[in-house]
Write a protein that holds these residues in place. Structure first.
Motif: not given
Ligand SMILES: [Zn+2]
Length: 478
Positions: A293-300, A314-317, A355-360, A371-377
């Motif tokens: 999650y930590f790696y994914l939390s920021t754009h590559y 990251a652990e809490g999220s 939200q599914g459309t926004a995730f994709e 952003t994808a993780l924000d949408i998952l939340h």
């Protein structure tokens, strides 16, 4: 190459040839290396999600300056030395839930193809033989340095560079084949695997040639996507392009994806700065899903800083996202009391669709995992709210399927943790004792084998000092 975001279109419809530079196996991979590997995995997963038939190759550099130097320092034959760290790399992939690539070819498996490739470059007049090896003549390559934005007219190219790694200021002819030193030849007599016959004398390949050779052998002349850490732009990827395009006369790579390097507390991680954080150290404190999650939390392509605060956050999220899976599991086991599709149900279904459309869309946009993780939340919140009252189980199941689909696309919680009973605890302790005995006897191959076998059933060992801790990371939730 263009420094722009471009619409991805593969060479062959529906198929993607993906190559990512893998590790040089002279030590345990560190948490910086894994930013690159997790990002390449995210790319591969998203291509899989979008229905592409992906062939992914990740090379393993098991012969170069560093593997020779450090195996000698360790007093180990290079073959066993590099195999040990190749296993360590693969273990890391499994722990971080990285989907295995189609193949992990090793440089030493490709010596005949490299000799052939180098001979063809010589035949074309693009390379020359010097007293200590064969060199690529960068003056003969008009596009040299384009990828890194360097102006070749500004750099001196009369020098040759024998080392595998060098600075941008030193654009120089680079080694394709290096003649073995007297020392290396002597070592090779005792433990072969360091030096090979060639028309230019006994020696070994330079670092850059291996990727050009393996990509061509396994994927063809043109790759759809070549990924790697940003530090590889020069000289490594620059030299790959020069070799491959000179040989084939075709475009080598259609899209380059470069991953920003990881910082540690605002600094570059290095052994000399003493801020080195090992992979096991992180996994002893946090779950693999929190780490991922930590790696994914920021754009590559954006800066990412490893700090305790960032990991705790990251652990809490990650826990919040996982908690929703627990709630759904419980709901699906509860008695079926709500058989209606009312306003509450409709509201959730609408939210999931939106939200599914926004995730994709976020993931389609250059893998915007932040952003994808924000949408998952947001999805997780909507599901949690719905589950506060007795749910319609059909609706809960639909929410579950969708939520899992998105989590899988990011590689999160694919293997959920489970409890362990007393017998399991005793068995694992016995295995750890056996492993420690092997380690005492310096039988590291057997010790590693035990550790790796435990990984495949989801038990993770973390060594700190003389103590070995363990935890159960995964239990296939299917
Ligand atoms: Zn490479």
């Amino acid at each position: 190459m263009t420094r722009t975001k471009r619409l991805f279109e593969p060479l062959l419809p529906g198929k993607v040839k993906l190559y990512a530079c893998g590790p040089t196996v002279y030590g345990d991979p560190h948490i910086g290396n894994f930013r690159s590997f997790v990002s390449a995995d995210l790319l591969r997963r998203w291509l899989d999600y979008r229905g592409y038939d992906v062939t992914m190759i990740v090379n393993v550099t098991d012969i170069d300056d560093k593997t020779i130097r450090d195996s000698a320092k360790a007093g180990e034959p290079i073959k066993g030395f590099t195999q040990k760290y190749t296993r360590s790399f693969l273990r890391g992939l499994d722990l971080l839930n990285i989907r295995r690539a189609s193949a992990y070819p090793r440089a030493t498996e490709y010596i005949p193809q490299m000799l052939d490739f180098i001979q063809q470059l010589l035949d074309k007049g693009a390379a020359y033989v010097a007293e200590d090896g064969v060199y690529f003549d960068i003056d003969k390559n008009p596009n040299y340095g384009h990828l890194s934005g360097m102006d070749l007219k500004q750099v001196q190219t009369t020098e040759r560079m024998a080392k595998d790694e060098y600075d941008k200021e030193n654009a120089q002819d680079f080694a394709l084949w290096k003649k073995s030193t007297v020392e290396e030849l002597e070592r090779n007599n005792i433990e072969p695997g360091l030096s090979w016959d060639s028309p230019w004398g006994k020696g070994r390949p330079g670092w850059h040639i291996e990727c050009s050779v393996m990509t061509r052998d396994l994927l063809g002349d043109t790759l759809d996507i070549h990924a790697g850490g940003e530090d590889l732009v020069f000289p490594h990827h620059t030299n790959e392009i020069a070799q491959s395009e000179t040989l084939t006369g075709k475009q080598f790579v259609r899209y380059w994806v470069h991953i920003r390097h990881l910082m540690i507390n605002g600094k570059k991680m290095s052994k000399s700065l003493g801020n080195y954080v090992s992979f096991d150290e992180v996994l002893a404190r946090y779950s693999a899903d929190s780490f991922r999650y930590f790696y994914l939390s920021t754009h590559y392509r954006r800066p990412l800083d490893y700090t305790d605060d960032a990991m705790k956050s990251a652990e809490g999220s990650a826990k919040r996202l996982e908690n929703t899976l627990d709630l759904i599991d419980a709901a699906l086991k509860s008695p079926d009391s709500n058989l209606d599709i009312n306003q509450r149900e409709q509201k959730l279904l609408n939210e999931l669709e939106k939200q599914g459309t926004a995730f994709e869309e976020a993931m389609d946009d250059d893998l915007d995992s932040h952003t994808a993780l924000d949408i998952l939340h947001a999805i997780s919140g909507a599901i949690n709210e719905y589950l506060t009252d007795p749910p319609n189980k059909g609706v809960a199941l639909r929410a579950h399927i969708l939520y899992k689909k998105f989590l899988n696309a990011l590689g999160l919680f694919e293997k959920r943790s489970g409890g362990s009973d007393d017998l399991t605890n005793k068995l694992i302790k016995t295995m750890i004792e056996m492993r420690n005995q092997f380690r005492k006897e310096k039988n590291y191959a057997k010790a590693d084998e035990i550790r790796n076998k435990l990984v495949t059933i989801g038990v993770i060992l973390a060594d700190s000092g003389s103590e070995t801790n363990w935890k159960i990371e995964k239990q296939k939730s299917s």
